[in-house]
Design a protein around this motif. Structure first.
Motif, mmCIF file in Angstrom:
data_model
loop_
_atom_site.group_PDB
_atom_site.id
_atom_site.type_symbol
_atom_site.label_atom_id
_atom_site.label_comp_id
_atom_site.label_asym_id
_atom_site.label_seq_id
_atom_site.Cartn_x
_atom_site.Cartn_y
_atom_site.Cartn_z
ATOM 1 N N TYR A 223 0.319 -1.446 -0.003
ATOM 2 C CA TYR A 223 -0.245 -0.110 0.477
ATOM 3 C C TYR A 223 0.569 0.907 -0.011
ATOM 4 O O TYR A 223 -0.242 2.068 -0.257
ATOM 5 C CB TYR A 223 -0.696 -0.013 1.224
ATOM 6 N N PHE B 72 -0.431 -12.945 -3.079
ATOM 7 C CA PHE B 72 -0.035 -13.406 -2.494
ATOM 8 C C PHE B 72 1.366 -14.838 -2.420
ATOM 9 O O PHE B 72 2.375 -14.288 -1.641
ATOM 10 C CB PHE B 72 -1.632 -14.131 -1.758
ATOM 11 N N SER C 79 -3.118 -7.112 8.041
ATOM 12 C CA SER C 79 -4.336 -7.616 6.739
ATOM 13 C C SER C 79 -2.914 -8.133 5.727
ATOM 14 O O SER C 79 -2.291 -9.522 6.203
ATOM 15 C CB SER C 79 -4.915 -6.602 6.631
ATOM 16 N N TYR C 80 -2.664 -7.549 4.804
ATOM 17 C CA TYR C 80 -2.233 -8.262 3.294
ATOM 18 C C TYR C 80 -0.024 -8.277 4.291
ATOM 19 O O TYR C 80 0.252 -8.932 4.059
ATOM 20 C CB TYR C 80 -1.975 -6.905 2.147
ATOM 21 N N LEU D 35 -4.768 -12.478 7.273
ATOM 22 C CA LEU D 35 -5.278 -13.950 6.565
ATOM 23 C C LEU D 35 -4.344 -14.547 5.780
ATOM 24 O O LEU D 35 -3.403 -14.314 6.486
ATOM 25 C CB LEU D 35 -6.047 -13.289 5.475
ATOM 26 N N MET E 49 -16.221 -7.674 0.303
ATOM 27 C CA MET E 49 -14.700 -7.423 0.100
ATOM 28 C C MET E 49 -13.762 -7.524 -0.735
ATOM 29 O O MET E 49 -13.114 -6.633 -0.848
ATOM 30 C CB MET E 49 -13.974 -8.577 1.444
ATOM 31 N N TRP F 10 -11.847 -4.631 -2.219
ATOM 32 C CA TRP F 10 -9.939 -4.765 -2.530
ATOM 33 C C TRP F 10 -9.917 -4.887 -3.764
ATOM 34 O O TRP F 10 -8.527 -3.898 -4.014
ATOM 35 C CB TRP F 10 -9.928 -5.508 -1.787
ATOM 36 N N PHE G 169 -11.254 -11.335 9.130
ATOM 37 C CA PHE G 169 -9.570 -12.137 9.069
ATOM 38 C C PHE G 169 -9.804 -12.942 10.696
ATOM 39 O O PHE G 169 -8.601 -13.060 10.405
ATOM 40 C CB PHE G 169 -9.061 -11.569 8.483
ATOM 41 N N HIS H 72 -11.425 -4.314 10.622
ATOM 42 C CA HIS H 72 -10.989 -4.248 9.738
ATOM 43 C C HIS H 72 -10.090 -3.088 10.116
ATOM 44 O O HIS H 72 -10.860 -1.990 9.800
ATOM 45 C CB HIS H 72 -10.296 -4.691 9.204
ATOM 46 N N LEU I 70 -15.768 -5.864 5.322
ATOM 47 C CA LEU I 70 -13.970 -4.745 4.576
ATOM 48 C C LEU I 70 -14.806 -4.947 3.471
ATOM 49 O O LEU I 70 -14.557 -4.880 3.070
ATOM 50 C CB LEU I 70 -12.851 -6.450 4.767
HETATM 51 C C1 BEZ Z 1 -5.833 -6.135 3.307
HETATM 52 O O1 BEZ Z 1 -5.095 -5.735 3.670
HETATM 53 O O2 BEZ Z 1 -6.497 -5.192 3.678
HETATM 54 C C2 BEZ Z 1 -6.303 -6.827 2.399
HETATM 55 C C3 BEZ Z 1 -5.865 -7.625 2.235
HETATM 56 C C4 BEZ Z 1 -6.149 -9.253 1.279
HETATM 57 C C5 BEZ Z 1 -7.648 -9.125 1.268
HETATM 58 C C6 BEZ Z 1 -8.636 -7.746 1.744
HETATM 59 C C7 BEZ Z 1 -7.948 -6.705 2.361
#
Ligand code: BEZ
Length: 565
Positions: free
Chosen positions: A41, A81, A111-112, A137, A155, A159, A256, A283, A398
């Motif tokens: 991000y 991923f 998250s990610y 996740l 989501m 996303w 998650f 989230h 989310l």
């Molecule tokens: C996140 O980083 O918020 C995210 C990662 C994977 C899927 C959805 C959200």
């Protein structure tokens, strides 16, 4: 201590691709352990650094914030991923050997970039000692892109659309019509809540087709079985091999949540040093106000809150695992949970709590719920029309901002004809429920495939019903996520719906309520009831659903009751 900042520090991966990171380092002394985070991000966005890198550097850490492959300042193509396994290994070993680093690394991120920690840990880089995944996740299919066969559409669509904006910007030279494409994608993102989510068929999802980026999206939403491709990105098979300490943070209303609980359970079972912290959070919202409820300042780790802000909590664990064992921390039980209703923190020695008594609450006629088994009672029925789905109202969301996560008043949901509710008598004493929640139902349908959705709520004496946990079963996956099979219309099936977990005190005078219906859209993709692919068709059929509750079919909710201390 003075802190030095370096931007765009290059890291060359095994295939020659260069990733770039921002580094915050103490200006004197050392050598120091490294704390690394790897995110898609943008390392320069201060909101995404999550912890305060300056305070951590002042505390004697070299903090490294790196853009993953294909994102922002890093080279290469973003492949999602699977890229994070080898890249994670290489990045950890590179960071461990930065100037003045002491060859030990801890990781953090949400998250990610919780997943990027697990992926690195799965590859066992020798310098990685500790990870701290937050609301992360750990599997693409199980509880992330899909929930028991239904797409986490709210989501996934939002996303991927958000990721597409950054992705399109990065490859803008490839498109002569970039300004128009970009404008259209931003417009499509804004339109998701009102129309975009409702587009059919799903695999024609306009926003991404028009943008022309992230083709994997379509491949993902049509790969509707738990197959080897999904398995290859899963962290679950790796927990028993991992050689790291872990500090896990999750939220009762996080999309998650189950990944966090599964990860903790796996590490706990394998005797790893692991700690679990779960608040009433959704989230990314770590404050004490979630949905319609104010849980209070004690639940707030979003801001500087004495010893409970996120940087402090992480620093304590990193000091313990990367510097010197902390006898105070060693004495603390490993599990710390926020209990809603009483709005207090509770420590536990394990998850689920060893003292849990799983107690069935049976569905009865006249919309009631009790611990008494049913005898002779007629079944209940409702009609599910995919063109008139139950609209998502709170939960572990989310999604775009119109769909607020957390506990929300369920009045509009419960007023519908296609939502059955079963409510207990007002409780005379407080009832504490902490742990996994499941519903065991006997159901039938006139369709060849359909969904059943179950939600647990807490009803206060004024009648306000607030959601605690929910789950879905896409019936073609009732027995197997790998081998879906269609239904025999009107046949009675016994199913188990996994509502994940919660921690709540039902206060005296409150009631326990269960909702049963067949949709929660757009959070979960609608089952179109035809038995055909729900992703590539727009045809729908109306189904009549039956919920049985009698001696032979004792449908019930299984609540993890904690006896009074
Ligand atoms: C996140 O980083 O918020 C995210 C990662 C994977 C899927 C959805 C959200």
């Amino acid at each position: 201590m003075r802190v030095v900042f370096e931007r765009d520090v290059p890291c060359t991966l095994r295939d020659g691709i260069i990733l770039r990171a921002n580094v915050y380092r103490p200006d004197e002394g050392g050598p120091y352990p490294v704390i690394l985070t790897r995110l898609p991000y943008g390392k320069d966005g201060s909101a995404y650094s999550v912890l305060d890198p300056i305070r951590l550097a002042e505390a004697g850490y070299i903090v490294v914030i790196q853009d993953v492959r294909g994102c922002f300042a890093s080279d290469g193509e973003f492949q999602g991923f699977p890229q994070e396994f080898n890249d994670g290994y290489d990045a950890v070993e590179w960071a461990a050997h930065l100037p003045n680093a002491n060859d030990t690394v801890g990781m953090y991120g949400v998250s990610y970039y919780g997943y990027t920690q697990w992926a690195a840990a799965a590859m066992k880089p020798p310098s990685l000692r500790v990870v701290a995944p937050t609301i992360a996740l750990d599997d693409g299919w199980l509880g992330a892109t899909f929930r028991h066969g239904a797409i986490e559409w709210g989501m996934t669509a939002s996303w991927f659309s958000g990721m597409a904006v950054a992705n399109l910007f990065k490859v803008k030279e490839q498109f002569e019509d970039f300004p128009a494409r970009f404008g259209r994608l931003v417009y499509d993102n804004d339109r998701l809540s009102h129309e975009g989510y409702f587009d059919l068929p799903l695999d024609q999802f306009g926003a991404l087709r028009r943008a022309g980026v992230l083709p994997d999206f379509f491949e993902q939403i049509t790969r509707t079985r738990y197959d080897d491709t999904w398995r290859a990105m899963s962290i679950k098979p790796h927990y028993d091999q991992m050689d790291v300490a872990a500090f896990l943070t999750g939220g009762w209303y996080d999309v998650f949540l189950q990944s966090t609980l599964d990860a903790y359970l796996a590490l706990q079972q394998n005797g790893k040093e692991a700690r679990l912290l779960i608040g009433p959070w959704s989230h990314i919202n770590f404050t004490g106000a979630v949905g319609d409820v104010e849980f209070g300042a004690a639940a707030d780790i979003g801001f500087l809150n004495f010893e409970m802000d996120r940087t402090m909590l992480h620093r304590r664990f990193f000091d313990h695992t990367l510097k010197q064992p902390d006898p105070g921390l060693e004495q603390e039980p490993p599990v710390r949970l926020f209990v809603m209703g009483s709005n207090t923190w509770r420590y536990a020695s394990a998850w689920p709590l060893p003292e849990t008594t799983y107690t069935p609450y049976y569905l009865h006629s006249e919309s009631t719920l009790s611990t008494t088994t049913p005898t002779l009672e007629p079944a209940d029925h409702y009609t599910y029309d995919p063109l008139n789905p139950v609209i998502t109202t709170g939960g572990n969301l989310l999604m775009t901002p119109s769909y607020r996560p957390g506990p929300l008043d369920q009045a509009t949901v419960e007023a519908r004809d296609d939502v059955l509710v079963y409510t207990s008598a007002p409780l005379e004493e407080a009832l504490t429920v902490i742990g996994p929640v499941k519903a065991r139902l006997f159901v039938s349908t006139t369709a060849q495939d359909t969904d059943f959705v179950v939600r647990l709520t807490d009803v206060d004496p004024s009648g306000r019903s607030l959601n605690l946990a929910d789950g879905i079963v896409r019936m073609r996956y009732r027995d197997s996520l790998e081998h879906p099979s269609l239904l025999e219309p009107n046949h009675i099936y016994a199913i188990e719906v996994d509502l994940w977990a919660t921690a709540n005190v039902f206060l005296p005078g409150h009631c326990i309520r269960v909702q049963i219906t067949s949709s929660n859209f757009p959070r979960w993709s609608r089952n179109l009831n035809t038995g055909e692919s729900n992703e590539s068709t727009a045809e729908t059929i109306v189904a009549t659903q039956t919920i049985l509750h009698d001696e032979k079919h004792p449908s019930h909710l299984l609540l993890p009751v904690i006896p009074l201390a």
